[in-house]
Design an enzyme around this catalytic site. Structure first.
Site, PDB file in Angstrom:
ATOM      1  N   SER A 181     -40.313 -35.946  -3.874  1.00  0.00           N
ATOM      2  CA  SER A 181     -39.942 -34.572  -3.549  1.00  0.00           C
ATOM      3  C   SER A 181     -40.697 -33.507  -4.335  1.00  0.00           C
ATOM      4  CB  SER A 181     -38.440 -34.386  -3.741  1.00  0.00           C
ATOM      5  OG  SER A 181     -38.072 -34.755  -5.047  1.00  0.00           O
ATOM      6  N   HIS A 209     -36.431 -37.576   2.211  1.00  0.00           N
ATOM      7  CA  HIS A 209     -37.405 -36.590   2.704  1.00  0.00           C
ATOM      8  C   HIS A 209     -38.290 -37.160   3.813  1.00  0.00           C
ATOM      9  CE1 HIS A 209     -36.491 -33.650  -0.457  1.00  0.00           C
ATOM     10  NE2 HIS A 209     -36.307 -34.717  -1.222  1.00  0.00           N
ATOM     11  N   LYS A 240     -30.656 -32.546   4.647  1.00  0.00           N
ATOM     12  CA  LYS A 240     -32.024 -31.992   4.658  1.00  0.00           C
ATOM     13  C   LYS A 240     -32.455 -31.772   6.115  1.00  0.00           C
ATOM     14  CE  LYS A 240     -32.964 -34.149   0.180  1.00  0.00           C
ATOM     15  NZ  LYS A 240     -32.534 -33.033  -0.676  1.00  0.00           N
TER      16      LYS A 240
HETATM   17  N1  PMP Z   1     -32.728 -38.651  -2.932  1.00  0.00           N
HETATM   18  C1  PMP Z   1     -33.764 -37.811  -2.933  1.00  0.00           C
HETATM   19  C2  PMP Z   1     -35.156 -38.392  -2.925  1.00  0.00           C
HETATM   20  C3  PMP Z   1     -33.552 -36.423  -2.954  1.00  0.00           C
HETATM   21  O1  PMP Z   1     -34.587 -35.585  -2.982  1.00  0.00           O
HETATM   22  C4  PMP Z   1     -32.226 -35.941  -2.951  1.00  0.00           C
HETATM   23  C5  PMP Z   1     -31.919 -34.455  -2.927  1.00  0.00           C
HETATM   24  N2  PMP Z   1     -32.695 -33.638  -3.676  1.00  0.00           N
HETATM   25  C6  PMP Z   1     -31.193 -36.861  -2.956  1.00  0.00           C
HETATM   26  C7  PMP Z   1     -31.463 -38.206  -2.936  1.00  0.00           C
HETATM   27  C8  PMP Z   1     -29.777 -36.387  -2.982  1.00  0.00           C
HETATM   28  O2  PMP Z   1     -29.362 -36.075  -1.705  1.00  0.00           O
HETATM   29  P1  PMP Z   1     -28.113 -35.086  -1.508  1.00  0.00           P
HETATM   30  O3  PMP Z   1     -28.626 -33.706  -1.674  1.00  0.00           O
HETATM   31  O4  PMP Z   1     -27.630 -35.404  -0.134  1.00  0.00           O
HETATM   32  O5  PMP Z   1     -27.131 -35.451  -2.556  1.00  0.00           O
END
Ligand code: PMP
Length: 393
Positions: A181, A209, A240
């Site tokens: 990310s 993502h 997302k």
């Molecule tokens: N895994 C990854 C790779 C993420 O980027 C994120 C959110 N930033 C999450 C898990 C967490 O997901 P959520 O926002 O649904 O808690």
């Protein structure tokens, strides 16, 4: 231990360095153009990849669910928080991802926190990429398994660690993000599935993502690489590209059964509201129906990337709508982001400890509902600021 004195001192120090910022306040839907702290702003910071957060059909589905089920679930899933909508969503998710079964959690974060310690325990080993998401790191911390970190996407390092360690453990779990990310690069999953098979290990992929973005109709990273059925556990989020709230894991029926009965967030935390589930179901239906939104997302992404690279901006190893402007120096990255804000563009600076020292950047995220006009405005201003700050010549 929390100490008021120490905490106040830290706040003062970060204020002196200009690093203490109040949380930004959003006063609109998290779309391509937002109202931020009272100002209209072009948003390059949201994970609303497909621009569906305020789509009329998605909102209508959520409102209808509220009318029927009310605003909250009022119970954990194993008590009475498991509605027929949950069952429908899990069937639709499993089909969408071409897997046997799906299990929905309260968030992507809780999937990783609640699943990894149940999948890998005492006598097992978890091998994790150094840039994996915080929730994989924390899920790994909760596990009683031993842990080894490998260099980012370094397959030689992965094979070396597997060779040295496989025989010492009952099971080995290789855990990775699909799309990272902070960089927008994609894990080399063809090599990873090969190595997992070669060393009789399990593969756990967080496709937060990737789903809705990669693969046909946005089915995700497994489809993108032609690896459907080859990844043991794939995680996704409903916050997302699917823009409500919640998370899920897909894999075998056995996996679902095992996690449903053992995973602590499922057993001890209230399930997500019906409105979020209904909105997620609607988004999957929209994705199954047409690839148009997905195509627009990629058209916008390629347009923005071309625009930046043609003007000499370094976007690192981005392969997705997550596009970093690589700057290096921490202060410079923060100033860059501030200068963009002065032009009413929101793109966050990402600095140590989120990324290694000297690799600071400003991260841009492109969505399907950005207009070409908005993208041009951003590209022009990024170039102007980059020149003024000597990021480019
Ligand atoms: N895994 C990854 C790779 C993420 O980027 C994120 C959110 N930033 C999450 C898990 C967490 O997901 P959520 O926002 O649904 O808690």
């Amino acid at each position: 231990m929390f100490s008021q004195k120490l905490f106040l001192k830290e706040i003062e120090e970060s204020k002196a360095k200009g690093m203490y910022k109040p949380l930004p306040v959003l006063q609109s839907a998290n779309g391509a153009e937002i109202v931020l702290d009272g100002k209209k702003t072009i948003n390059l910071s949201s994970n609303n990849y497909l621009g569906l957060v305020d789509h009329p059909e998605v909102k209508a589905a959520a409102i209808q669910a509220i009318e029927k089920y009310g605003v909250g679930a009022s119970s954990a899933r194993n008590i009475i928080g498991n509605t027929d909508l949950y069952e429908e969503l899990e069937l639709k998710l499993a089909k969408f991802k071409n897997e046997e079964a799906a299990l929905v959690f309260q968030s992507g974060f809780t999937v990783n926190l609640g699943s990894i310690p149940i999948i890998a325990g005492e006598g097992d080993l978890i091998i994790s990429d150094e840039l994996n998401h915080a929730s994989i790191i924390d899920g790994t911390r909760f596990s009683k398994a031993n842990k080894i970190i490998i260099r980012h996407m370094d397959m030689e390092d992965l094979e070396k660690k597997l060779k040295e360690n496989r025989a010492k453990y009952k099971n080995v779990l290789i855990a990775t993000d699909s799309v990272f990310s902070m960089d927008g690069d994609i894990a080399p999953l063809q090599d990873m599935t090969f190595l997992a098979e070669k060393y009789d290990s399990l593969l756990y992929v967080d496709d937060a993502h990737g789903t809705g973005i990669l693969g046909k109709k946005g089915r995700g990273v497994a489809d993108h690489f032609g690896l459907t059925g080859k990844i043991d556990f794939t995680v996704g989020t409903l916050s997302k590209a699917i823009p409500a709230v919640g998370g899920y894991i897909v894999g075998s029926n056995l996996m679902k059964n095992w996690l449903e009965r053992n995973s602590r967030p499922i057993l001890f935390s209230t399930s997500i509201p019906a409105s979020a589930i209904a909105a997620s179901i609607k988004v999957i239906e929209l994705l199954e129906k047409s690839e148009d939104i997905n195509n627009i997302l990629w058209e916008n992404t390629n347009y923005f990337k071309d625009g930046l690279t043609k003007r000499g901006i370094n976007i690192g190893n981005s392969k997705t709508p997550i596009i970093p402007i690589m700057i290096g120096d921490e202060e410079k990255a923060k100033n860059f982001s501030q200068k963009l804000k002065e032009c009413n563009i929101l793109a966050s600076s990402i600095v140590f400890p989120v990324v290694p020292k000297g690799k600071a950047r400003v991260r841009c995220i492109i969505t399907a509902n950005h207009t070409k006009q908005q993208l041009d405005y951003c590209i022009d201003n990024i170039e102007k600021i980059a020149k003024a700050m000597r990021v480019i010549k």
